[in-house]
Write an enzyme that holds these catalytic residues in place. Structure first.
Site, PDB file in Angstrom:
ATOM      1  CG  LEU A 295      -2.128  -0.833   1.303  1.00 55.74           C
ATOM      2  CD1 LEU A 295      -2.868  -0.586   2.622  1.00 55.74           C
ATOM      3  CD2 LEU A 295      -3.060  -0.524   0.124  1.00 55.74           C
TER       4      LEU A 295
ATOM      5  CB  ILE B 244       7.828  16.654 -19.686  1.00 56.94           C
ATOM      6  CG1 ILE B 244       7.450  15.227 -20.058  1.00 56.94           C
ATOM      7  CG2 ILE B 244       9.240  16.960 -20.147  1.00 56.94           C
ATOM      8  CD1 ILE B 244       6.947  15.135 -21.458  1.00 56.94           C
TER       9      ILE B 244
ATOM     10  CG  HIS C  62      12.550  36.076  19.037  1.00 52.35           C
ATOM     11  ND1 HIS C  62      12.701  36.611  17.775  1.00 52.35           N
ATOM     12  CD2 HIS C  62      13.689  36.339  19.725  1.00 52.35           C
ATOM     13  CE1 HIS C  62      13.897  37.180  17.699  1.00 52.35           C
ATOM     14  NE2 HIS C  62      14.514  37.030  18.863  1.00 52.35           N
TER      15      HIS C  62
END
Ligand code: FAD
Length: 475
Positions: free
Chosen positions: A37, A272, A446
């Site tokens: 799977l 492509i 931060h």
């Protein structure tokens, strides 16, 4: 054999749909021609490519550390070990899916599925252990999730394994000295990054004149700049007119601006595009309609023109992304179980896992221009981010597309390290109808790149601490 819900295809669309259907109390069978799977994404797409890209990132970072006072020797590449690690990741995840299917009583049948009619699927080939003896499964409802495969124009089909598609490239048979990548889409750029980082001289050629033409130019620019250094060259407006085997090389004829030249490569990687797996599966024996490109037509509830058959994922069209496929799978199951759900996502995040990463969600500046939608744009350059500087990667930016008058966040684009992780928050903001103020008023940790989201909002109001922008009234 009879089943209530038959899911044809065990990729991220198919297994997500199957597991959810089982969770909703339905009796489910998955049919897939692969013994494992996971589909394209797990077996030959998202996951193996990211496993290799992670190696590429570590190699490149170790080289850059030289400028910061720590030098490592030239890496010794053990391709067998790299391949084994990649395979082990696939096996772990795929094995996990098999266990989850068992726990949910989802039956798995291995073989090629072919529709006899709108309620019967013939199974061909596959593992005799799980192959149904009568060779046919009847179903009440089918979810078609057969995905897509690499497009390989006949010109490249010259019977040589030196010409690869993405599946071949992921096998990592060797590190070609010279690699030609045909197509500067995300798969070509990601695989080009892997090979270039391992030591190949990579040339990318792209027929279009614009680099990543569907992406905002200011996001694509930092990526192009870095890839120009990593790759030997990226040639836009260049077409491959032909390929031929010459000894142990591939001679490729490249055409640009009416001029033609031939160059030799050790391998050629053709990226492509991808085509839907909708041919030769007996759809003509059902009422399912496919369009000119071969994509299965559905409505916004994933219903096809055949009342017993739903369709999801790559086989129904762009964007061909795993998370879109899984989301559609859940919509299909909700509709099958009687809910009035529709696919109405406001934003499907897209990520290019190159270095830097490129990620966007919702409206892009390019879309807005093309559709004549009036928007305001705010940009926060990562040069102002302490964390980006600390990591030596100020080459990023966070950009917000804002609805004038309401300040609603319509779209976010990010380029920089970890952009793919950051776009999740932006997607949530867009889905929840957040305004810029919601982002700026939410305290972010931060020093992290996540701060660049509220800081972009502050820049919109002209109050960003670390950069100066003329002030504008806050709504
Ligand atoms: P698939 O995953 O293609 O699964 C379809 C399944 O159907 C397959 O297992 C196939 O064996 C089976 N099948 C087909 N026809 C039959 C039949 N007749 N009988 C039985 N079984 C059949 N997407 C992302 O979101 N993020 C990424 O980073 C990303 N990276 C990628 C990298 C690469 C190199 C490639 C190739 C793809 C990448 N993708 C990525 C795209 C992603 O893999 C697909 O969008 C996704 O797998 C589509 O899921 P799906 O369930 O629609 O189909």
């Amino acid at each position: 054999m009879h089943t209530q819900v038959l899911v044809l295809g065990g990729g991220p669309g198919g297994y997500a749909a199957a597991f959810f259907a089982a969770d909703m109390g339905l009796e489910v069978t998955i049919v897939d021609r692969m013994p494992q799977l996971g589909g394209t994404c797990l077996l030959r797409g998202c996951i193996p490519s990211k496993a290799l890209l992670h190696v590429a990132k570590v190699i490149n970072e170790s080289v850059e550390m030289g400028d910061w006072g720590v030098s490592f020797g030239k890496p010794k590449i053990d391709l067998a070990a790299m391949r084994a690690r990649k395979q082990q990741i696939i096996n772990t995840l795929s094995g996990g899916l098999g266990t989850l299917a068992k726990k949910r009583n989802v039956r798995i049948v291995n073989g090629n599925g072919y529709f006899e009619d709108s309620n019967r699927l013939r199974i061909e080939g596959g593992d005799p252990e799980t192959h149904p003896s009568e060779g046919c499964i009847s179903f009440e409802t089918c979810i078609l999730a057969t995905g897509s495969e690499p497009a390989m124009p006949a010109m490249f089909d010259i019977g040589s394994d030196r010409i690869m598609d993405s599946t071949g490239a992921l096998e990592l048979k060797d590190i070609p000295e010279n690699l030609l990548v045909v197509g500067a889409g995300y798969i070509g750029l990601e695989m080009g990054t892997v090979y270039a980082s391992l030591g190949s001289k990579v040339k990318v050629v792209e027929m279009m004149d614009t680099f990543l033409p569907t992406t905002d130019a200011d996001l694509a620019r930092p990526l192009k700049k870095r890839l120009n250094k990593l790759f030997e060259s990226i040639e836009m407006g260049t077409k491959v007119a032909g390929v031929a085997i010459k000894g142990d090389k591939v001679a490729a004829t490249l055409e640009k601006g009416g001029e033609s030249r031939t160059e030799e490569f050790d391998r050629v990687l053709v990226c492509i595009g991808r085509r839907p797996n909708s041919a030769n599966i007996g759809l003509e024996n059902t009422d399912v309609v496919i369009n000119k490109q071969g994509f299965v037509q559905t409505d916004n509830q994933q219903r096809t023109d055949d009342k017993s058959i739903f369709a999801i994922g790559d086989v129904i069209g762009n964007p061909m992304l795993a998370h879109k496929a899984s989301y559609e799978g859940k919509i299909a199951v909700e509709v099958i179980t009687g809910k009035d759900s529709t696919f109405d996502a406001m934003a499907i995040p897209c990520v290019v896992f190159t270095d830097p990463e490129l990620a966007w969600a919702g409206l892009t500046e390019r879309d807005a221009k093309e559709k004549g939608i009036d928007v305001e744009i705010t940009v926060y350059p990562w040069g102002a981010s302490g964390r980006a500087q600390a990591m030596g990667r100020p080459d990023g930016l966070t950009k917000m597309i804002i609805e004038p008058g309401t300040d609603r966040v319509l779209g976010v684009g990010i380029v920089g390290c970890g952009a793919g992780e950051l776009i999740g928050e932006a997607t949530l903001a867009i889905e929840m109808g957040a305004v810029v103020h919601d982002m700026t008023e939410c305290i972010h940790p931060h020093p992290t790149m996540s701060e660049t989201l509220p800081h972009a909002g502050d820049a919109h109001y002209g109050v960003a601490t670390e950069i100066y922008r003329p002030r504008r009234p806050r709504k």
